[in-house]
Design an enzyme around this catalytic site. Structure first.
Site, short mmCIF file in Angstrom:
data_model
loop_
_atom_site.label_atom_id
_atom_site.label_comp_id
_atom_site.label_asym_id
_atom_site.label_seq_id
_atom_site.Cartn_x
_atom_site.Cartn_y
_atom_site.Cartn_z
N LYS A 97 -31.94 -19.24 -35.36
CA LYS A 97 -31.42 -18.41 -34.26
C LYS A 97 -32.37 -18.54 -33.07
O LYS A 97 -33.56 -18.81 -33.25
CB LYS A 97 -31.37 -16.94 -34.68
P1 NAD Z 1 -19.72 -10.71 -27.01
O1 NAD Z 1 -20.90 -10.65 -26.10
O2 NAD Z 1 -18.63 -11.68 -26.72
O3 NAD Z 1 -19.04 -9.26 -27.14
C1 NAD Z 1 -19.75 -8.11 -27.46
C2 NAD Z 1 -18.84 -6.92 -27.27
O4 NAD Z 1 -19.55 -5.74 -27.67
C3 NAD Z 1 -18.40 -6.67 -25.82
O5 NAD Z 1 -17.10 -6.16 -25.79
C4 NAD Z 1 -19.39 -5.61 -25.35
O6 NAD Z 1 -18.88 -4.83 -24.27
C5 NAD Z 1 -19.53 -4.78 -26.61
N1 NAD Z 1 -20.76 -4.00 -26.66
C6 NAD Z 1 -21.99 -4.34 -26.22
N2 NAD Z 1 -22.85 -3.32 -26.42
C7 NAD Z 1 -22.14 -2.34 -27.00
C8 NAD Z 1 -22.46 -1.03 -27.45
N3 NAD Z 1 -23.69 -0.54 -27.31
N4 NAD Z 1 -21.48 -0.30 -28.02
C9 NAD Z 1 -20.24 -0.78 -28.15
N5 NAD Z 1 -19.87 -2.00 -27.73
C10 NAD Z 1 -20.82 -2.77 -27.17
O7 NAD Z 1 -20.33 -10.96 -28.48
P2 NAD Z 1 -19.61 -11.61 -29.74
O8 NAD Z 1 -19.83 -13.07 -29.71
O9 NAD Z 1 -18.24 -11.06 -29.85
O10 NAD Z 1 -20.53 -11.04 -30.92
C11 NAD Z 1 -20.36 -9.72 -31.43
C12 NAD Z 1 -21.12 -9.63 -32.75
O11 NAD Z 1 -20.62 -10.61 -33.67
C13 NAD Z 1 -22.62 -9.89 -32.66
O12 NAD Z 1 -23.27 -9.13 -33.65
C14 NAD Z 1 -22.74 -11.38 -33.02
O13 NAD Z 1 -24.02 -11.72 -33.49
C15 NAD Z 1 -21.70 -11.44 -34.11
N6 NAD Z 1 -21.19 -12.79 -34.37
C16 NAD Z 1 -20.63 -13.53 -33.38
C17 NAD Z 1 -20.11 -14.79 -33.69
C18 NAD Z 1 -19.41 -15.63 -32.67
O14 NAD Z 1 -18.86 -16.69 -33.05
N7 NAD Z 1 -19.33 -15.22 -31.41
C19 NAD Z 1 -20.21 -15.30 -35.01
C20 NAD Z 1 -20.78 -14.50 -35.99
C21 NAD Z 1 -21.26 -13.24 -35.66
#
Ligand code: NAD
Length: 401
Positions: A97
């Protein structure tokens, strides 16, 4: 502290002492300062962290997170989760990461492009040798991955690229797709319901949350609540996710003026009386302070680490928690297909991507349910035990222990 309680997991599998030593620490960590001269006397600075938690099963795979809040500890924790995720999915990657301590919303387009280029310059040897294979995470996108490719000139040095730049059709929505699949399986297995009978609340409307909500709605489930960092909306009869999705203007933000529902806070969303709760935003949102308020019988961990170890302990035996290393593995499964495609030159259709995710997630879900029933342990412990066993076997096979 590791994300896994090895003491508990060792009740179900044998973890040799030397394996425990290796797996209790990260293998390699890099910290560097990223400095960009913007103009005479004006500099943009960021602390950068890269962690390879363990690479016994393959090169370090894991996204680049760009956020003001990143720390070495968080980067290490996320790298560790990638180890177990790849092991559980049966993908030949280790866990890595990166974290860049900048708020992507506070820098210009040009600055972000330059930051990504500088990241590659600082990590050139690691990226060009294939020791570390990044992908997008919070704050980075397909375009940032295309920039990395542009600097390394090696297609397989990075995944999550746009489809026309060697990326995989379906990669953008892959994590959400996997979350949908595991949620539908959970509705059937644990609630004995049809998707149309189940109500779902999704916290976070970014890449993972918005796609998961859309796919679930398309599968017939009733998505009754969504939120972003500012708060969310609730409608008992279900939200029109297609309409909301179509109107997204800023990635990660629920568009204004489109949602017909009652305004709620993120705290309220977590305690709604729904069948399935999907935290898909940030870590540690279900903690000892609010765990007793959670009403959903099934929680699907779409975000990484949304539940603290204390909250897990409280929920054990009372609720089903589908763990992050299973629930959000669709992204890394698709990344593996993209990496393989880059090496072979194969052409992959979006339907192939969906099929690979759906079938691998279904197999792994079945494996975890079987282990949990046989050993009478939670689904989370089952998933962790299967993953740790796979890594321990690899440590033995490579003569690391
Ligand atoms: P992103 O940045 O696209 O979206 C994050 C979302 O969470 C947004 O809607 C944001 O407004 C919201 N958010 C941020 N802070 C917040 C808070 N304090 N309370 C409530 N909502 C909040 O991120 P993502 O890529 O969708 O990732 C989300 C999670 O999934 C993370 O934990 C990431 O590590 C995990 N993840 C992502 C992927 C991927 O392919 N993108 C894969 C595996 C895991």
């Amino acid at each position: 502290m590791t994300s896994i309680d090895f003491n508990r997991v060792s009740n179900f599998i044998d973890i040799p002492e030397n394996a425990l030593r290796i797996l209790s620490k990260s293998e390699k960590e890099i910290k560097f300062n990223l400095n960009l001269l913007l103009d005479r006397g004006k500099m943009l600075e960021a602390d950068c962290y890269v962690a390879y938690y363990n690479t016994v099963r393959g090169p370090a795979k894991g996204g680049i997170r760009m956020s003001e809040a990143v720390t070495l500890e968080e980067t290490r924790d996320l790298a560790e989760r990638m180890v177990w995720k790849c092991a559980l999915a049966g993908i030949p990657f280790g866990g890595g990461k990166s974290g860049i301590s900048l708020d992507p919303n506070k820098i210009t387009f040009f600055q972000k492009v330059s930051v990504m280029k500088e990241f590659v310059h600082m990590m050139e040897l690691e990226l060009k040798s294939g020791a570390y294979i990044p992908a997008p995470d919070m704050g980075t996108s397909a375009r940032d991955m295309a920039i990395i490719y542009g600097e390394t000139h090696i297609l397989e040095s990075v995944t999550g690229k746009p489809p026309r730049i060697g990326g995989l059709p379906g990669r953008e929505e892959a994590t959400g797709r996997g979350v949908m699949k595991v949620t539908l399986l959970s509705i059937e297995e644990f609630l004995k319901q049809k998707p149309s009978q189940a109500s779902v609340a999704v916290q976070g409307f970014g890449n993972v949350g918005s796609w998961a909500a859309l796919f679930l709605r398309q599968a017939g489930a009733k998505v009754v609540a969504i939120s972003d960092y500012r708060g969310g909306f609730y409608s008992k009869k279900g939200l029109n996710i297609e309409d909301i999705f179509k109107n997204i203007k800023v990635k990660g933000q629920i568009p204004s003026g489109v949602v017909e529902g009652e305004e709620i806070t993120n705290k309220e969303l977590l305690s709604l009386p729904v069948d399935i709760l999907i935290p898909a935003a940030i870590e540690n949102v279900i903690a000892k302070e609010n765990v007793l308020e959670i009403k959903a019988p099934v929680i699907v961990e779409a975000a990484n680490g949304p539940t603290t170890l204390e909250a897990d302990a409280v929920m054990e035996g009372k609720k089903i928690v589908v763990p992050d290393i299973l629930a959000n593995s669709g992204g890394v499964i698709a990344s593996y297909v993209e990496w393989r495609k880059a090496k072979s030159g194969a052409i992959t259709k979006v339907s192939d991507t969906y099929e690979t995710i759906d079938s691998l997630i279904a197999d792994n879900f079945e494996k975890c349910c079987h282990f949990s029933a046989k050993e009478k342990c939670s689904l989370k412990i089952a998933a962790q035990a299967i993953a740790v066993k796979e890594v321990v076997n690899a440590l033995q096979e490579r003569a690391w222990i």
